[in-house]
Design a protein around this motif. Sequence first.
Motif, mmCIF file in Angstrom:
data_model
loop_
_atom_site.group_PDB
_atom_site.id
_atom_site.type_symbol
_atom_site.label_atom_id
_atom_site.label_comp_id
_atom_site.label_asym_id
_atom_site.label_seq_id
_atom_site.Cartn_x
_atom_site.Cartn_y
_atom_site.Cartn_z
ATOM 1 N N GLN A 78 2.534 -48.480 -26.896
ATOM 2 C CA GLN A 78 3.932 -48.797 -26.605
ATOM 3 C C GLN A 78 4.872 -48.094 -27.572
ATOM 4 O O GLN A 78 6.023 -47.810 -27.249
ATOM 5 N N GLN A 79 4.370 -47.768 -28.765
ATOM 6 C CA GLN A 79 5.166 -47.070 -29.781
ATOM 7 C C GLN A 79 4.938 -45.562 -29.750
ATOM 8 O O GLN A 79 5.327 -44.842 -30.665
ATOM 9 N N HIS A 80 4.285 -45.079 -28.681
ATOM 10 C CA HIS A 80 3.954 -43.657 -28.529
ATOM 11 C C HIS A 80 3.066 -43.166 -29.666
ATOM 12 O O HIS A 80 3.194 -42.052 -30.144
ATOM 13 N N LEU A 81 2.153 -44.040 -30.099
ATOM 14 C CA LEU A 81 1.194 -43.701 -31.138
ATOM 15 C C LEU A 81 -0.213 -43.922 -30.576
ATOM 16 O O LEU A 81 -0.383 -44.479 -29.499
ATOM 17 N N VAL A 82 -1.227 -43.471 -31.327
ATOM 18 C CA VAL A 82 -2.608 -43.618 -30.884
ATOM 19 C C VAL A 82 -3.463 -44.079 -32.058
ATOM 20 O O VAL A 82 -3.326 -43.565 -33.164
ATOM 21 N N ASP A 83 -4.335 -45.039 -31.806
ATOM 22 C CA ASP A 83 -5.335 -45.443 -32.792
ATOM 23 C C ASP A 83 -6.698 -45.057 -32.227
ATOM 24 O O ASP A 83 -7.234 -45.735 -31.348
ATOM 25 N N PHE A 84 -7.233 -43.938 -32.719
ATOM 26 C CA PHE A 84 -8.470 -43.402 -32.163
ATOM 27 C C PHE A 84 -9.692 -44.211 -32.571
ATOM 28 O O PHE A 84 -10.791 -43.931 -32.098
ATOM 29 N N THR A 85 -9.524 -45.193 -33.442
ATOM 30 C CA THR A 85 -10.666 -45.989 -33.894
ATOM 31 C C THR A 85 -10.892 -47.219 -33.021
ATOM 32 O O THR A 85 -11.918 -47.879 -33.153
ATOM 33 N N LYS A 86 -9.943 -47.533 -32.151
ATOM 34 C CA LYS A 86 -10.032 -48.756 -31.348
ATOM 35 C C LYS A 86 -10.564 -48.452 -29.938
ATOM 36 O O LYS A 86 -10.415 -47.327 -29.442
ATOM 37 N N PRO A 87 -11.182 -49.430 -29.284
ATOM 38 C CA PRO A 87 -11.719 -49.219 -27.935
ATOM 39 C C PRO A 87 -10.626 -48.950 -26.909
ATOM 40 O O PRO A 87 -9.480 -49.389 -27.074
ATOM 41 N N LEU A 88 -11.006 -48.239 -25.867
ATOM 42 C CA LEU A 88 -10.056 -47.903 -24.806
ATOM 43 C C LEU A 88 -10.021 -49.031 -23.778
ATOM 44 O O LEU A 88 -10.430 -48.874 -22.627
ATOM 45 N N ALA A 89 -9.501 -50.158 -24.202
ATOM 46 C CA ALA A 89 -9.487 -51.360 -23.361
ATOM 47 C C ALA A 89 -8.213 -51.492 -22.547
ATOM 48 O O ALA A 89 -8.026 -52.467 -21.815
ATOM 49 N N GLY A 90 -7.300 -50.523 -22.648
ATOM 50 C CA GLY A 90 -6.096 -50.527 -21.822
ATOM 51 C C GLY A 90 -5.096 -51.607 -22.191
ATOM 52 O O GLY A 90 -5.148 -52.198 -23.257
ATOM 53 N N GLY A 91 -4.159 -51.840 -21.281
ATOM 54 C CA GLY A 91 -3.139 -52.862 -21.483
ATOM 55 C C GLY A 91 -1.734 -52.313 -21.626
ATOM 56 O O GLY A 91 -0.759 -53.038 -21.418
ATOM 57 N N TYR A 92 -1.618 -51.024 -21.975
ATOM 58 C CA TYR A 92 -0.286 -50.413 -22.095
ATOM 59 C C TYR A 92 0.380 -50.415 -20.724
ATOM 60 O O TYR A 92 -0.194 -49.951 -19.736
ATOM 61 N N THR A 93 1.588 -50.946 -20.642
ATOM 62 C CA THR A 93 2.277 -51.091 -19.364
ATOM 63 C C THR A 93 3.535 -50.252 -19.297
ATOM 64 O O THR A 93 4.352 -50.259 -20.222
ATOM 65 N N ILE A 94 3.672 -49.524 -18.216
ATOM 66 C CA ILE A 94 4.883 -48.750 -17.937
ATOM 67 C C ILE A 94 5.679 -49.511 -16.884
ATOM 68 O O ILE A 94 5.214 -49.689 -15.750
ATOM 69 N N ASP A 95 6.849 -49.960 -17.256
ATOM 70 C CA ASP A 95 7.734 -50.653 -16.319
ATOM 71 C C ASP A 95 8.734 -49.623 -15.805
ATOM 72 O O ASP A 95 9.686 -49.270 -16.486
ATOM 73 N N ALA A 96 8.487 -49.131 -14.600
ATOM 74 C CA ALA A 96 9.319 -48.077 -14.021
ATOM 75 C C ALA A 96 10.359 -48.626 -13.056
ATOM 76 O O ALA A 96 10.780 -47.927 -12.125
ATOM 77 N N GLY A 97 10.780 -49.856 -13.270
ATOM 78 C CA GLY A 97 11.847 -50.440 -12.457
ATOM 79 C C GLY A 97 11.495 -50.446 -10.978
ATOM 80 O O GLY A 97 10.427 -50.922 -10.591
ATOM 81 N N PRO A 98 12.374 -49.884 -10.129
ATOM 82 C CA PRO A 98 12.122 -49.917 -8.677
ATOM 83 C C PRO A 98 10.925 -49.081 -8.241
ATOM 84 O O PRO A 98 10.482 -49.175 -7.098
ATOM 85 N N ASP A 174 1.665 -52.301 -9.422
ATOM 86 C CA ASP A 174 2.490 -53.014 -8.447
ATOM 87 C C ASP A 174 3.657 -52.102 -8.093
ATOM 88 O O ASP A 174 4.576 -51.913 -8.898
ATOM 89 N N LEU A 175 3.612 -51.501 -6.908
ATOM 90 C CA LEU A 175 4.653 -50.565 -6.507
ATOM 91 C C LEU A 175 5.926 -51.287 -6.087
ATOM 92 O O LEU A 175 5.882 -52.255 -5.330
ATOM 93 N N GLY A 176 7.072 -50.790 -6.596
ATOM 94 C CA GLY A 176 8.362 -51.272 -6.150
ATOM 95 C C GLY A 176 8.777 -50.521 -4.896
ATOM 96 O O GLY A 176 8.058 -49.653 -4.392
ATOM 97 N N ILE A 177 9.965 -50.799 -4.379
ATOM 98 C CA ILE A 177 10.403 -50.191 -3.125
ATOM 99 C C ILE A 177 10.490 -48.669 -3.237
ATOM 100 O O ILE A 177 10.068 -47.943 -2.331
ATOM 101 N N LEU A 178 11.011 -48.143 -4.368
ATOM 102 C CA LEU A 178 11.076 -46.689 -4.510
ATOM 103 C C LEU A 178 9.689 -46.094 -4.699
ATOM 104 O O LEU A 178 9.422 -44.975 -4.261
ATOM 105 N N GLY A 179 8.805 -46.848 -5.355
ATOM 106 C CA GLY A 179 7.433 -46.393 -5.488
ATOM 107 C C GLY A 179 6.770 -46.244 -4.133
ATOM 108 O O GLY A 179 5.988 -45.318 -3.895
ATOM 109 N N LYS A 180 7.085 -47.149 -3.225
ATOM 110 C CA LYS A 180 6.516 -47.073 -1.885
ATOM 111 C C LYS A 180 7.119 -45.913 -1.093
ATOM 112 O O LYS A 180 6.434 -45.281 -0.273
ATOM 113 N N VAL A 181 8.394 -45.616 -1.346
ATOM 114 C CA VAL A 181 9.009 -44.453 -0.708
ATOM 115 C C VAL A 181 8.302 -43.180 -1.176
ATOM 116 O O VAL A 181 7.965 -42.302 -0.380
ATOM 117 N N VAL A 182 8.068 -43.092 -2.487
ATOM 118 C CA VAL A 182 7.361 -41.937 -3.033
ATOM 119 C C VAL A 182 5.956 -41.849 -2.438
ATOM 120 O O VAL A 182 5.456 -40.757 -2.119
#
Length: 328
Positions: A78-98, A174-182
């Motif tokens: 979320q801070q645009h950083l990387v910790d290469f020592t930790k597992p790739l367990a995901g969770g970073y969320t991009i909230d792209a609005g519509p 979870d696609l928003g309305i513009l995501g579905k248009v795309v």
Amino acid sequence: MTWFKRVLKAITALVALAVLVALGLFIYVQAAYNVDFPVTPRPAITARSDAATLARGEYLVHAVAHCSTCHGPAEVAQQHLVDFTKPLAGGYTIDAGPFGTFTARNLTSDKETGIGGLSDGDVGRAVRHGVDHRGKLSPIMRLSVGPMSDEDLTAIVSWLRTQPAVSARRPFYDLGILGKVVALHFEPRMTAAPAHVPEGEISVARGKYLAEGPAVCAGCHTPRDPMDGFAATGPLFSGEAEGDDDPFNENQEIRTPNLTPDVATGHITSWTEDAFVARFKAGRVIKGSKMPWDAFQRMTDNDVRSVFRFLRTLPPVKHDIGPTIRRK
């Protein structure tokens, strides 16, 4: 007051028409959009356990293909950083609005919440074609990594298989309305796997493979239309058409530069090869840059030099994007 009533009636009619059009468009998009691609083929790859394959897989995941940039610890990503020592367990969320909400998946070997229960072909299909194990389009994967050879795809899957299981269930997008248009204009990448160009020696061929493939430089450094499936609207590597908001500074935006060797508008035309390498080794300088600097900082000198030499062979494109960082 007759004229006033007529104007009011006309305005009311226009508003009602606009509402009907918007409602009709909404209903059409909801009915027409489809992100199911179950027949998209699974690459015929099989994970390996030899040391050379695993070493290349780790290099691709942490450096060239920059998987760890999004799939590492969410609070760090979320801070645009990387910790290469930790597992790739995901969770970073991009909230792209519509456009929707997109969360990085768990890539550890956990069978319930990670990739442990998926076949090598399932994982390979997500990387190569942008189609997940459910047969649904995975929009971010479709955009965030370019075409790669069977050898490199095998290496990535092989290395991921060695990672300890971490139980971490992540939501699907979870696609928003513009995501579905795309999505109406967005399909899996169905180009054939490129020929493998092995790492080691410096070459234009290696640079082309990296920049157009797993490092996906062409993805961000090319003008694209997000409403047309992110299709290119200009020459590859000629710079973005418009900038993105800096997530850490609401008063400025950042725009990816023109990398072609145009004397007047090319961003790195005056750079030496050594200067290009030094910039990569410096890593992240602008915090809000969407360039995965932390990963690219780990690329070998020979790979960075190969990319530079490839960029020098591109046809010059006159495209002045202005300052890469600018006030809004």
